[in-house]
Design an enzyme around this catalytic site. Structure first.
Site, mmCIF file in Angstrom:
data_model
loop_
_atom_site.group_PDB
_atom_site.id
_atom_site.type_symbol
_atom_site.label_atom_id
_atom_site.label_comp_id
_atom_site.label_asym_id
_atom_site.label_seq_id
_atom_site.Cartn_x
_atom_site.Cartn_y
_atom_site.Cartn_z
ATOM 1 N N GLU A 35 0.831 -1.212 0.000
ATOM 2 C CA GLU A 35 0.000 0.000 0.000
ATOM 3 C C GLU A 35 0.863 1.260 0.000
ATOM 4 O O GLU A 35 0.547 2.239 -0.676
ATOM 5 C CB GLU A 35 -0.932 0.002 1.218
ATOM 6 C CG GLU A 35 -2.099 -0.943 1.087
ATOM 7 C CD GLU A 35 -2.952 -0.629 -0.133
ATOM 8 O OE1 GLU A 35 -3.222 0.552 -0.387
ATOM 9 O OE2 GLU A 35 -3.320 -1.569 -0.848
ATOM 10 N N CYS A 197 -15.577 2.093 -20.989
ATOM 11 C CA CYS A 197 -16.931 1.930 -20.441
ATOM 12 C C CYS A 197 -17.594 0.660 -20.959
ATOM 13 O O CYS A 197 -18.405 0.045 -20.255
ATOM 14 C CB CYS A 197 -17.768 3.161 -20.749
ATOM 15 S SG CYS A 197 -17.076 4.668 -20.046
ATOM 16 N N CYS A 200 -17.101 -2.127 -18.597
ATOM 17 C CA CYS A 200 -17.281 -1.775 -17.182
ATOM 18 C C CYS A 200 -18.558 -2.396 -16.604
ATOM 19 O O CYS A 200 -19.644 -2.245 -17.172
ATOM 20 C CB CYS A 200 -17.337 -0.262 -17.034
ATOM 21 S SG CYS A 200 -17.542 0.254 -15.318
ATOM 22 N N CYS A 206 -23.871 4.432 -14.400
ATOM 23 C CA CYS A 206 -22.849 5.485 -14.322
ATOM 24 C C CYS A 206 -23.344 6.803 -14.950
ATOM 25 O O CYS A 206 -23.650 6.868 -16.141
ATOM 26 C CB CYS A 206 -21.587 5.009 -15.032
ATOM 27 S SG CYS A 206 -20.298 6.260 -15.058
HETATM 28 S S1 SF4 Z 1 -17.361 3.855 -13.950
HETATM 29 FE FE1 SF4 Z 1 -18.448 4.938 -15.570
HETATM 30 S S2 SF4 Z 1 -16.888 6.180 -16.577
HETATM 31 FE FE2 SF4 Z 1 -15.834 4.601 -15.395
HETATM 32 S S3 SF4 Z 1 -15.503 2.963 -16.890
HETATM 33 FE FE3 SF4 Z 1 -17.393 2.533 -15.744
HETATM 34 S S4 SF4 Z 1 -18.972 3.360 -17.052
HETATM 35 FE FE4 SF4 Z 1 -17.086 4.284 -17.739
#
Ligand code: SF4
Length: 347
Positions: A35, A197, A200, A206
């Site tokens: 860390e 994204c 993700c 988001c």
């Molecule tokens: S948190 Fe939002 S901005 Fe970040 S990768 Fe995921 S979808 Fe994209």
């Protein structure tokens, strides 16, 4: 379990990092060391340093007993050397006050040098499976984007908001994996400049993705231009190919590290060297000036090379000055830009 945590853990099982050296074994000492090294530094840079450090100092007691010079040498090149000094101090304090262990109580742990709230949370979650949130740069970025937070995340009020969100997302189980998952998502998917994204697990929740604001979030603080300072560093080599080194003062930049003698100009260099070498040699400028950026200023360093000098004995056995063979520089802590300047001698 929160939807956020559940999605993140499913993603982590398939795409997260499971073979980092500090995960096997995942002891408090090894997690703590990782860390601290990972503050300001990327995983791929940290790994070889981490392996070298733990091979030399495999336990908290070994670290406490090691001379500070050895710790700084193992740290040399990672930068932000106060981290290494704090590690050493904290190891000593744990030996004296906590039975040779890192405490697993949040208040006691976060009171130790170099261990802030997020680092304490990361250690407790990863080494003990306790429900504490983290809020490093990666997590801040993900939360700002996910929740569409417009304010600069370094502001006190925004920090408070982000800690509240981080706390609210905590799962009841798998705290070590969850903590690693947040770091991995920020490092590999929700990256600073080109978030992926499409890959993700949080995409459909988001705000930044929905509103096409990933480039604007998190908000940046407008920074004033850094002032620039100039200095000269002396590469003084004697006939045995030994380099003259001086130890930096304990405060200021690169505190207590060995470095090259530093002067304002060639006139000061001549005066300073008069008691150390038989003078008469003119220096050669070694390459173009090197520009190094600190957090609050930029330093332009001009390297002056004195070759084949004749050394005088060091007055009064000064412990902060030494002639050191070029072959033996790996054993001491040197700032990275100083190492770069020394490498010019080989070229
Ligand atoms: S948190 Fe939002 S901005 Fe970040 S990768 Fe995921 S979808 Fe994209």
């Amino acid at each position: 379990m929160s939807d956020f945590a559940e999605r993140l853990l499913v993603w982590f099982d398939g795409a997260g990092r499971h073979d980092l050296p500090w995960q096997h074994p995942r002891s408090p000492y090894r997690v703590w060391l990782a860390e601290i090294m990972l503050q300001q530094t990327q995983v791929r840079t940290v790994i070889p340093y981490y392996q070298r450090f733990t091979a030399a100092l495999p336990s908290l007691s070994a670290l406490a007993q090691a001379p500070l010079d050895q710790v700084l040498a193992l740290w040399s090149g990672l930068g932000y050397y106060s981290r290494a000094r704090n590690l050493h101090r904290t190891a000593g304090m744990c030996m004296d006050n906590h039975n040779g262990e890192l405490p697993c109580d949040f208040a006691a742990l976060s009171a130790l040098p170099g261990i802030g709230r997020s680092t304490a949370g990361a250690i407790l979650a990863q080494a003990h499976g306790l429900p504490f949130p983290i809020l490093d740069g990666n997590v801040r970025r993900v939360l700002c984007r996910l929740h569409g937070i417009d304010d600069w995340p370094g502001a006190a009020a925004t920090q408070q908001q982000l800690w509240g969100l981080a706390q609210s997302h905590l799962p009841d189980t798998r705290l070590a994996d969850y903590t690693q998952a947040q770091m991995d998502l920020g490092a590999s998917v929700c990256t600073r400049s080109t978030p992926r994204c499409d890959a993700c697990p949080l995409r459909d929740q988001c705000a930044a993705h929905r509103e096409q604001r990933t480039a604007q979030l998190p908000a940046r603080r407008s920074k004033p231009a850094l002032p620039q300072r100039e200095t000269h560093m002396l590469l003084v080599l004697d006939k045995q190919q030994r380099l003259l080194l001086t130890r930096r003062p304990p405060t200021g930049i690169w505190p207590s590290l060995w470095s090259l003698p530093q002067v304002r100009d060639t006139g000061e260099a001549d005066r300073w060297l008069a008691g150390i070498i038989k003078t008469g040699k003119s220096p050669q400028q070694l390459g173009e000036p090197l520009l190094h950026t600190f957090s609050h200023f930029r330093l332009q360093i001009t390297a002056l090379h004195y070759a084949m000098v004749q050394a005088k004995p060091i007055a009064g056995d000064n412990p902060d000055m030494q002639w050191r063979s070029l072959d033996a520089l790996d054993q001491i802590g040197l700032p990275a830009p100083v190492r770069r300047l020394i490498s010019r001698l080989a070229a």
